[in-house]
Design a protein around this motif. Structure first.
Motif, PDB file in Angstrom:
ATOM      1  N   PRO A  58      11.103  20.457 -14.589  1.00  0.00           N
ATOM      2  CA  PRO A  58      11.654  21.731 -15.444  1.00  0.00           C
ATOM      3  C   PRO A  58      12.283  22.556 -14.650  1.00  0.00           C
ATOM      4  CG  PRO A  58       9.376  21.580 -15.094  1.00  0.00           C
ATOM      5  CD  PRO A  58       9.753  20.304 -14.764  1.00  0.00           C
ATOM      6  N   GLN A  59      12.500  22.582 -13.330  1.00  0.00           N
ATOM      7  CA  GLN A  59      13.170  23.503 -12.466  1.00  0.00           C
ATOM      8  C   GLN A  59      14.484  23.311 -12.699  1.00  0.00           C
ATOM      9  OE1 GLN A  59      11.960  25.995 -10.358  1.00  0.00           O
ATOM     10  NE2 GLN A  59      14.130  26.385  -9.931  1.00  0.00           N
ATOM     11  N   LEU A  60      14.906  22.140 -13.392  1.00  0.00           N
ATOM     12  CA  LEU A  60      16.444  21.917 -13.404  1.00  0.00           C
ATOM     13  C   LEU A  60      16.867  23.054 -14.454  1.00  0.00           C
ATOM     14  CD1 LEU A  60      16.320  18.161 -13.623  1.00  0.00           C
ATOM     15  CD2 LEU A  60      17.678  19.481 -11.804  1.00  0.00           C
ATOM     16  N   PHE A  61      16.114  23.352 -15.424  1.00  0.00           N
ATOM     17  CA  PHE A  61      16.499  24.244 -16.507  1.00  0.00           C
ATOM     18  C   PHE A  61      16.995  25.678 -15.587  1.00  0.00           C
ATOM     19  CE2 PHE A  61      15.396  27.738 -19.362  1.00  0.00           C
ATOM     20  CZ  PHE A  61      16.394  27.541 -20.111  1.00  0.00           C
ATOM     21  N   LEU A  62      15.942  25.916 -14.939  1.00  0.00           N
ATOM     22  CA  LEU A  62      16.242  27.341 -14.175  1.00  0.00           C
ATOM     23  C   LEU A  62      17.357  27.154 -13.519  1.00  0.00           C
ATOM     24  CD1 LEU A  62      12.548  28.492 -13.307  1.00  0.00           C
ATOM     25  CD2 LEU A  62      13.994  28.999 -15.396  1.00  0.00           C
ATOM     26  N   LEU A  88      11.814  36.073 -25.248  1.00  0.00           N
ATOM     27  CA  LEU A  88      12.394  35.766 -24.191  1.00  0.00           C
ATOM     28  C   LEU A  88      11.463  34.837 -23.535  1.00  0.00           C
ATOM     29  CD1 LEU A  88      14.689  35.386 -22.206  1.00  0.00           C
ATOM     30  CD2 LEU A  88      13.840  37.625 -21.136  1.00  0.00           C
ATOM     31  N   THR A  89      10.291  35.537 -23.394  1.00  0.00           N
ATOM     32  CA  THR A  89       9.273  34.524 -22.524  1.00  0.00           C
ATOM     33  C   THR A  89       8.661  33.435 -23.472  1.00  0.00           C
ATOM     34  OG1 THR A  89       8.276  36.681 -21.876  1.00  0.00           O
ATOM     35  CG2 THR A  89       6.708  34.709 -21.731  1.00  0.00           C
ATOM     36  N   ALA A  90       8.750  33.357 -24.623  1.00  0.00           N
ATOM     37  CA  ALA A  90       8.321  32.195 -25.448  1.00  0.00           C
ATOM     38  C   ALA A  90       9.503  31.217 -25.353  1.00  0.00           C
ATOM     39  CB  ALA A  90       7.972  32.690 -26.886  1.00  0.00           C
ATOM     40  N   GLY A  91      10.828  31.692 -25.435  1.00  0.00           N
ATOM     41  CA  GLY A  91      11.869  30.853 -25.496  1.00  0.00           C
ATOM     42  C   GLY A  91      12.034  30.108 -24.062  1.00  0.00           C
ATOM     43  N   THR A  92      11.839  30.674 -22.878  1.00  0.00           N
ATOM     44  CA  THR A  92      11.738  30.197 -21.566  1.00  0.00           C
ATOM     45  C   THR A  92      10.619  29.186 -21.558  1.00  0.00           C
ATOM     46  OG1 THR A  92      12.411  32.118 -20.646  1.00  0.00           O
ATOM     47  CG2 THR A  92      11.450  30.818 -19.116  1.00  0.00           C
ATOM     48  N   ASP A  98      21.882  33.385 -17.494  1.00  0.00           N
ATOM     49  CA  ASP A  98      20.819  33.799 -16.754  1.00  0.00           C
ATOM     50  C   ASP A  98      19.907  35.063 -16.826  1.00  0.00           C
ATOM     51  OD1 ASP A  98      19.190  33.327 -14.511  1.00  0.00           O
ATOM     52  OD2 ASP A  98      20.421  33.561 -12.900  1.00  0.00           O
ATOM     53  N   ASN A  99      18.833  35.021 -16.570  1.00  0.00           N
ATOM     54  CA  ASN A  99      18.076  36.506 -16.796  1.00  0.00           C
ATOM     55  C   ASN A  99      16.782  36.263 -15.610  1.00  0.00           C
ATOM     56  OD1 ASN A  99      15.584  37.663 -18.116  1.00  0.00           O
ATOM     57  ND2 ASN A  99      17.051  38.480 -19.179  1.00  0.00           N
ATOM     58  N   GLY A 100      16.791  37.325 -14.915  1.00  0.00           N
ATOM     59  CA  GLY A 100      16.040  37.760 -13.934  1.00  0.00           C
ATOM     60  C   GLY A 100      14.288  37.486 -14.473  1.00  0.00           C
ATOM     61  N   TYR A 101      13.952  38.076 -15.544  1.00  0.00           N
ATOM     62  CA  TYR A 101      12.820  37.819 -16.147  1.00  0.00           C
ATOM     63  C   TYR A 101      12.575  36.607 -16.648  1.00  0.00           C
ATOM     64  CZ  TYR A 101       8.830  39.634 -18.734  1.00  0.00           C
ATOM     65  OH  TYR A 101       7.547  39.827 -19.204  1.00  0.00           O
ATOM     66  N   ALA A 102      13.387  35.739 -17.092  1.00  0.00           N
ATOM     67  CA  ALA A 102      13.283  34.235 -17.376  1.00  0.00           C
ATOM     68  C   ALA A 102      12.864  33.625 -16.168  1.00  0.00           C
ATOM     69  CB  ALA A 102      14.498  33.434 -17.969  1.00  0.00           C
ATOM     70  N   GLN A 103      13.716  33.754 -14.932  1.00  0.00           N
ATOM     71  CA  GLN A 103      13.383  33.298 -13.689  1.00  0.00           C
ATOM     72  C   GLN A 103      12.014  33.601 -13.136  1.00  0.00           C
ATOM     73  OE1 GLN A 103      15.401  30.931 -12.231  1.00  0.00           O
ATOM     74  NE2 GLN A 103      17.270  31.199 -13.302  1.00  0.00           N
ATOM     75  N   LEU A 104      11.620  34.717 -13.270  1.00  0.00           N
ATOM     76  CA  LEU A 104      10.299  35.209 -12.719  1.00  0.00           C
ATOM     77  C   LEU A 104       9.159  34.501 -13.630  1.00  0.00           C
ATOM     78  CD1 LEU A 104       8.618  36.951 -11.058  1.00  0.00           C
ATOM     79  CD2 LEU A 104       8.702  38.784 -13.069  1.00  0.00           C
ATOM     80  N   LYS A 105       9.317  34.480 -15.104  1.00  0.00           N
ATOM     81  CA  LYS A 105       8.089  33.884 -15.627  1.00  0.00           C
ATOM     82  C   LYS A 105       8.133  32.382 -15.601  1.00  0.00           C
ATOM     83  CE  LYS A 105       6.442  37.730 -17.100  1.00  0.00           C
ATOM     84  NZ  LYS A 105       4.906  38.261 -16.595  1.00  0.00           N
ATOM     85  N   GLY A 106       9.644  31.911 -15.510  1.00  0.00           N
ATOM     86  CA  GLY A 106       9.667  30.638 -15.521  1.00  0.00           C
ATOM     87  C   GLY A 106       9.237  29.751 -14.264  1.00  0.00           C
ATOM     88  N   ARG A 107       9.288  30.437 -13.062  1.00  0.00           N
ATOM     89  CA  ARG A 107       8.329  30.041 -11.887  1.00  0.00           C
ATOM     90  C   ARG A 107       7.197  29.881 -12.082  1.00  0.00           C
ATOM     91  NH1 ARG A 107      12.908  32.989  -9.533  1.00  0.00           N
ATOM     92  NH2 ARG A 107      11.701  34.740  -9.336  1.00  0.00           N
ATOM     93  N   ALA A 108       6.586  30.936 -12.395  1.00  0.00           N
ATOM     94  CA  ALA A 108       5.079  31.038 -12.696  1.00  0.00           C
ATOM     95  C   ALA A 108       4.799  29.949 -13.827  1.00  0.00           C
ATOM     96  CB  ALA A 108       4.625  32.306 -13.375  1.00  0.00           C
ATOM     97  N   MET A 109       5.450  29.774 -14.956  1.00  0.00           N
ATOM     98  CA  MET A 109       5.051  28.742 -15.742  1.00  0.00           C
ATOM     99  C   MET A 109       5.143  27.379 -15.071  1.00  0.00           C
ATOM    100  SD  MET A 109       7.519  29.788 -18.943  1.00  0.00           S
ATOM    101  CE  MET A 109       7.253  31.570 -19.814  1.00  0.00           C
ATOM    102  N   ILE A 119      20.665  27.549 -15.727  1.00  0.00           N
ATOM    103  CA  ILE A 119      21.150  28.806 -16.011  1.00  0.00           C
ATOM    104  C   ILE A 119      21.557  29.821 -14.902  1.00  0.00           C
ATOM    105  CG2 ILE A 119      19.971  28.598 -18.278  1.00  0.00           C
ATOM    106  CD1 ILE A 119      17.872  30.639 -17.301  1.00  0.00           C
ATOM    107  N   ALA A 120      20.975  29.684 -13.612  1.00  0.00           N
ATOM    108  CA  ALA A 120      20.916  30.551 -12.576  1.00  0.00           C
ATOM    109  C   ALA A 120      22.466  30.850 -12.299  1.00  0.00           C
ATOM    110  CB  ALA A 120      20.526  29.881 -11.348  1.00  0.00           C
ATOM    111  N   GLY A 121      22.735  32.079 -12.124  1.00  0.00           N
ATOM    112  CA  GLY A 121      24.090  32.998 -11.942  1.00  0.00           C
ATOM    113  C   GLY A 121      24.806  32.733 -13.023  1.00  0.00           C
ATOM    114  N   GLY A 122      24.578  32.055 -14.140  1.00  0.00           N
ATOM    115  CA  GLY A 122      25.555  32.367 -15.125  1.00  0.00           C
ATOM    116  C   GLY A 122      25.253  33.475 -16.262  1.00  0.00           C
TER     117      GLY A 122
END
Length: 290
Positions: free
Chosen positions: A198-202, A180-184, A211-222, A205-208
């Motif tokens: 890249p925020q457009l990707f997050l 999941l982390t590598a795919g994000t 979506d995945n809370g972990y992807a959102q968390l790691k994605g923001r850090a990325m 997927i948000a709310g659908g």
């Protein structure tokens, strides 16, 4: 009744686990190969031991949370003879299936009750006592270990009676986390390198259903390029290798995990080994785009 617990290994995970045990009112002794990582726990009420032999001598439960099978094996080979009669060894580090068997054999040689108990979670859940414990071993040890597992986690799942059953489920869970982390990282890098924010990707997927809370968390850090370690890249490389080995031993295809491991390995080799595993994003685009 379990009152005294020793934690061997006070890195990103072990230090938080020790503090959770202290909050539960247990007597906690800690030891770490790098003493400067153990000493701050004295301010929280832990006894800091100078060596692993002294650390385990009075414990009802010994928890190992060192980096890999080799480090756990080396430390416990030195210390296990000092454990008191009936003390239980809870092995919580991710060491792989071969590592579990080797450590279980060491315990059996010394007649020490042993439970394979890897944990699901990273630094903050360890600090908050919100890990999930995946236990494998003699269910008759549940009562002795309950005060420890209840202190470090929100849930304990006794996976099966074999030492190694906990690890079998942990490796499957970690395969999903690493994928999941590598795919994000890949999706964000592709979005940016195609000329979009890249925020457009997050946001997409948000709310659908995707979506995945972990992807959102790691994605923001990325996107921010900020990688304080919750789970290190070096740890991700290690675990990906253990997962690939488990896939091969089970007769399953290991090519996807081997490819994923190479991405984490590249980021670690670029000098990010101590950073959070979300720093895999660096090799997926940040440096390439410069």
């Amino acid at each position: 009744m379990t009152k005294a617990v020793t934690v061997l290994g006070t890195g990103l995970m072990g230090a938080g686990m020790a503090r959770s045990l202290l909050r539960a009112g247990l007597d906690v002794t800690v030891w770490n190969r790098s003493a400067d990582k153990a000493r701050p726990l004295a301010a929280d009420g832990a006894t800091v031991a100078e060596d692993p032999v002294a650390a385990v001598a009075g414990a009802d439960v010994v928890v190992t949370m060192l980096f890999d099978a080799e480090s756990v094996g080396a430390v416990m080979t030195e210390a296990i003879g000092a454990m008191k009669s009936e003390a239980v060894w809870a092995q919580c580090a991710t060491v792989g299936l071969d590592g579990v068997e080797a450590l279980a054999s060491l315990a059996a040689k010394h007649n020490v009750p042993y439970v394979d108990a890897p944990v699901l979670g990273s630094r903050q859940p360890a600090e908050d006592g919100k890990l999930i414990v995946l236990a494998g071993g003699d269910s008759g040890l549940q009562d002795a270990l309950a005060p420890v597992f209840d202190a470090i986690g929100t849930r304990t799942l006794w996976v099966g009676p074999r030492a190694g059953d906990g690890h079998r489920l942990k490796l499957a869970a970690n395969s999903w986390v690493l994928s999941l982390t590598a795919g994000t990282a890949q999706a964000l890098a592709l979005t940016r390198n195609l000329g979009l924010d890249p925020q457009l990707f997050l946001d997409l997927i948000a709310g659908g259903g995707l979506d995945n809370g972990y992807a959102q968390l790691k994605g923001r850090a990325m996107i921010a390029g900020e990688f304080p370690a919750a789970f290190s890249l070096d740890g991700a490389v290690k675990d990906a290798g253990l997962i690939a080995a488990a896939l091969r031993s089970a007769g399953a295809d290991d090519r996807l995990m081997t490819a994923i491991r190479s991405q984490y390995e590249s980021a670690a080799a670029a000098g990010h080994g101590d950073s959070d595993m979300s720093a895999v994003f660096v090799t997926h685009g940040q440096e390439d785009a410069q």
